[in-house]
Scaffold this active site. Sequence first.
Site, PDB file in Angstrom:
ATOM      1  N   ASN A 109     -10.272  -0.005   0.045  1.00  0.00           N
ATOM      2  CA  ASN A 109      -8.809   0.057   0.122  1.00  0.00           C
ATOM      3  C   ASN A 109      -8.248  -0.503  -1.184  1.00  0.00           C
ATOM      4  O   ASN A 109      -8.369  -1.696  -1.458  1.00  0.00           O
ATOM      5  CB  ASN A 109      -8.338  -0.778   1.319  1.00  0.00           C
ATOM      6  CG  ASN A 109      -6.825  -0.805   1.471  1.00  0.00           C
ATOM      7  OD1 ASN A 109      -6.081  -0.501   0.544  1.00  0.00           O
ATOM      8  ND2 ASN A 109      -6.364  -1.201   2.650  1.00  0.00           N
ATOM      9  N   HIS A 127      -3.118   6.938   3.218  1.00  0.00           N
ATOM     10  CA  HIS A 127      -3.585   5.714   2.568  1.00  0.00           C
ATOM     11  C   HIS A 127      -4.979   5.387   3.070  1.00  0.00           C
ATOM     12  O   HIS A 127      -5.268   5.463   4.267  1.00  0.00           O
ATOM     13  CB  HIS A 127      -2.611   4.577   2.891  1.00  0.00           C
ATOM     14  CG  HIS A 127      -3.149   3.227   2.572  1.00  0.00           C
ATOM     15  ND1 HIS A 127      -3.724   2.907   1.358  1.00  0.00           N
ATOM     16  CD2 HIS A 127      -3.207   2.078   3.319  1.00  0.00           C
ATOM     17  CE1 HIS A 127      -4.110   1.643   1.369  1.00  0.00           C
ATOM     18  NE2 HIS A 127      -3.816   1.128   2.544  1.00  0.00           N
ATOM     19  N   CYS A 161       0.814  -1.219   0.000  1.00  0.00           N
ATOM     20  CA  CYS A 161       0.000   0.000   0.000  1.00  0.00           C
ATOM     21  C   CYS A 161       0.846   1.267   0.000  1.00  0.00           C
ATOM     22  O   CYS A 161       0.324   2.353  -0.267  1.00  0.00           O
ATOM     23  CB  CYS A 161      -0.925  -0.003   1.208  1.00  0.00           C
ATOM     24  SG  CYS A 161      -2.034  -1.434   1.274  1.00  0.00           S
TER      25      CYS A 161
END
Length: 343
Positions: free
Chosen positions: A294, A263, A123
């Site tokens: 996500n 994030h 990520c």
Amino acid sequence: MGAQITVPSETRHSGILGIGAFRPERMVTNEEICRTIDSSDEWIRTRTGIESRRFAAENENVVYMSIEAGRRALENSGVDPSEIGCIIVATSTHLLLSPPAAPIVADALGLDGPGAFDLGAGCAGFCYGLATASDMVRSGTANKVLVIGVEQLSVTTRPDDRGTRMIFGDGAGAMVIGLTDEPAIGPVVWGSDGSQWEAIRQDKDWLQYFADLKEDPTADRPWIAMTGIAVFRWAAFEMAKVAREALDKAGITAADLDVFVPHQANSRITDLLAKSLELAEDIPVANDIAEAGNTSAASIPLAVEELLRTGKAKKGDTALLLGFGAGLSFAGQVVTLPDAPAN
């Protein structure tokens, strides 16, 4: 005695010249997700902030989504494809071990044979790619770099895994990085904690899978697995330190920020980070997770694109980007935002 090596000596600055995004058309609600996991729309919303996510169509793999996002970033930046000196594709879900996605994407976009490579940092991947591109531009390695963050997590998470299926989605975001008159990308603060590598992982390697098939023809394939509570604790408390260090390295304070783009892992993590930084209540904080889920390496550019497209942020705003995830790896930097995307 060896010859003297010459390197560029002039001062060069880097910045974001344009941004593009690709979001699959298929919107997957919490109700649909709950058909295969034991949860509810209310639980998912309150614990993660996610209301829906996008799943790619059968033909919309990592390469396809990268091409679409890259094309839009090039158009929005006004940069001719032939000017791109390097392309970086940050992803953990390109399904071929070889070749990498980047050269294929470069060819499809009509780039003139640039340096091309994939980057795997989970990520945090896009922020790693952004830092690498910025350093390339400032050092003279390339004048313009295309950075893409892209994931197809719908095919790499097990449909009945409650720990991952409700969280992840698909998409791609891209930025063109190039020379600017003034510094517009700050120094990166990055690192990792490999002692916690098992918190987000592929649950078996492919050799183990093939061995399992010999014993059981119905053996389950490898999937992405996650220990959510370990990731939550690490991100919520450790990433605030990284954020403050990135601000310090850029020579600004949290009070100087116009936008915060962490994030999009979990809205509760985002809230804790914003509170720790003591951000003013009127500062826009990315919340793309509500409709995109996500998207791992695509998360940061997609969140920036959403803020610009909706007018919550504007060209010239000072933004703190903060990526964190598998590895456990992290990276953050302060940037000046580009024009809002036209497409």
